[in-house]
Design a protein around this motif. Structure first.
Motif, PDB file in Angstrom:
ATOM      1  N   GLY A 262      17.844 -32.560  75.347  1.00  0.00           N
ATOM      2  CA  GLY A 262      17.635 -31.334  74.574  1.00  0.00           C
ATOM      3  C   GLY A 262      16.243 -31.224  73.982  1.00  0.00           C
ATOM      4  O   GLY A 262      15.876 -30.173  73.460  1.00  0.00           O
ATOM      5  N   GLN A 269      11.922 -28.215  81.490  1.00  0.00           N
ATOM      6  CA  GLN A 269      13.274 -27.754  81.799  1.00  0.00           C
ATOM      7  C   GLN A 269      13.312 -27.081  83.166  1.00  0.00           C
ATOM      8  O   GLN A 269      14.239 -27.303  83.958  1.00  0.00           O
ATOM      9  N   LEU A 304      23.397 -27.710  72.592  1.00  0.00           N
ATOM     10  CA  LEU A 304      22.667 -26.982  73.633  1.00  0.00           C
ATOM     11  C   LEU A 304      23.134 -25.532  73.749  1.00  0.00           C
ATOM     12  O   LEU A 304      22.325 -24.637  74.052  1.00  0.00           O
ATOM     13  N   PHE A 313      16.646 -23.242  75.057  1.00  0.00           N
ATOM     14  CA  PHE A 313      17.057 -24.072  76.191  1.00  0.00           C
ATOM     15  C   PHE A 313      17.519 -23.142  77.307  1.00  0.00           C
ATOM     16  O   PHE A 313      18.255 -22.172  77.065  1.00  0.00           O
TER      17      PHE A 313
END
Length: 466
Positions: A262, A269, A304, A313
């Motif tokens: 995270g 990502q 998340l 995220f």
């Protein structure tokens, strides 16, 4: 004295026997029966094993013809054909026995001068075979136990506790371990996410392959990409000549554990998403993609889903990671596991520091009342500190007086009484198991429990085991 060997003969190496050891003594000491007949079939030698198996005295057979003693003897067949018989089994009607034998012609100057036969009762052979099978079976059994213990070591047995919350997680983890599905482990710091990841890997079909752990929060974002995917030769100033292999390539065929996933930046990502989607990586500064076969287990202490809603995220990455979610509950939500964990860590540190300690029920009650924001890691550190500071054989509440949990209000009497009973059961089982595994030997059991003799016998008496 070593045996001397002489020149070779048509029958093999001729040996000179050591002085003082008659050849007949060797043959007479054999457990297999030995009988020798001449070219006429007359019995000229038998050893004690022959008389035992045949149930005949030596003077009743020596000088007699084999045809009169055992008409169906294989010795007679060799005498007639001149061909050896090697470990043949047959039933002797005269003796009422199953026999296993080898019969070989005795040759001299090209002429057969007799036959030597070696045999044993098949009952003896079957007993020997049975002993072999038992030994072989025991070997397989203990090998299996060893294998299971190796699997247990660092496996699901490392997740200590019997609470329903933990048991449910372990049950789900066991099922997903048999697959290659991506797993996302969530939970607070110190709950054992890395231990669960290792357990899943050890129970998977990738257990013999690499397990590569990467703490995504501990590596600066500028270095994380090259750490995960490697870099090509000359990718940047100061880059190692020939490039570098990344963690994903190192984990080929095995498992990569991405802890604190995270904490990845938005750019990282997107790069991780490509790996999960296409099973391909591209090194920093490289132009060629490399396919990888790696199972991904990710972990985080962050929410998340909430981060996705806040735009912190990537939603598509979240769903790629969240194929099989596992949540490890904090210690405050499974306080029934604290006594088991506390005694486990106590035994561990007593072994490390060569101490012999037990923990008073009142001390365990105190530990069980704490909130433990640091979870299992905090509990472990607390026990270690207490073991170091304790100057007696028993850990008491006073040894934890500096803890936040020590200032908590005491539990209600009814709860306290029930808790004392549970702790007594745990401790009693610990002592019972030690006595049982030691065959009732109290000295050995005392060593297994890890306390002094005085404390051991005192607790045996208090637990009604003496």
């Amino acid at each position: 004295m070593a045996q001397k060997t002489g020149p070779e003969s048509p029958h093999g190496i001729v040996a000179t026997m050591p002085a003082g050891i008659p050849f007949e003594l060797i043959v007479s000491s054999m457990s297999n029966a030995v009988v020798v007949v001449d070219q006429e079939g007359t019995i000229v030698y038998v050893n004690p094993a022959y008389t035992r198996i045949m149930d005949l005295a030596a003077d009743k057979v020596l000088g007699r013809n084999m045809r009169d003693v055992t008409p169906d003897a294989r010795t007679l067949k060799v005498l007639k054909t001149g061909k050896a018989i090697t470990w043949d089994s047959f039933y002797s009607e005269k003796l009422g026995l199953d026999l296993v034998l080898s019969a070989n012609p005795l040759m001299q100057d090209g002429q057969m001068i007799g036959v030597v036969t070696v045999f044993l009762n098949s009952k003896d052979l079957m007993e020997l075979y049975g002993a072999y099978r038992r030994a072989h079976g025991l070997a397989n059994y203990y090998q299996d136990l060893l294998l299971r213990e190796q699997v247990r070591s660092g496996g699901f047995a490392s997740l200590i506790g019997n609470s329903p919350a933990l048991t449910q997680v372990i049950g789900m983890a066991r099922r997903v371990a048999e697959t290659d599905a991506t797993v996302l482990i969530t939970g607070e710091n110190g709950v054992g996410k890395d231990v669960l990841a290792q357990a899943i890997r050890r129970a998977s079909n990738r257990r013999d392959k690499a397990f590569i752990a990467v703490n995504c929060a501990a590596i600066p974002d500028s270095l994380l990409e090259s750490e995960l995917f490697g870099f090509a030769s000359g990718a940047f100033t100061g880059a190692t000549r020939g490039g570098k292999v990344g963690k994903f390539e190192l984990a080929e065929g095995g498992t990569i554990f991405l802890d604190e996933v995270g904490d990845m930046s938005a750019s990282m990502q997107s790069k991780l998403l490509r790996v999960l989607q296409d099973k391909e990586i591209e090194k920093v500064g490289g132009t060629r993609v490399t396919r990888v076969d790696v199972r991904v287990i990710a972990a985080t202490n962050r929410d998340l889903e909430h981060m996705v809603k806040e735009g912190k995220f990537r939603e598509d990455l979240f769903y790629r990671l969240n194929v099989f979610p596992l949540h490890l509950p904090p210690l405050r939500e499974r306080k029934e596991d604290i006594p088991v964990l506390a005694l486990h860590f106590l035994a561990q540190f007593c072994d490390s520091y060569k101490r012999q300690l037990i923990m008073a029920p009142e001390a365990i009650e105190l530990l069980q009342r704490g909130d433990w924001p640091g979870n299992i890691r905090q509990l472990r550190n607390t026990i270690e500190r207490a073991v170091i500071l304790c100057d007696s054989d028993v850990l008491l509440p006073e040894h934890f007086a500096n803890l936040d949990c020590a200032t908590q209000a005491p539990a209600q009497n009814s709860e306290q009484g029930s808790l004392k009973g549970e702790i007594r059961k745990i401790e009693r089982k610990l002592y019972e198991d030690a006595l049982s595994s030691s065959g009732g030997n109290k000295s050995l059991a005392m060593k297994k429990v890890g306390v002094s003799r005085r404390t051991f016998y005192k607790r045996l008496h208090e637990l009604d085991l003496l």
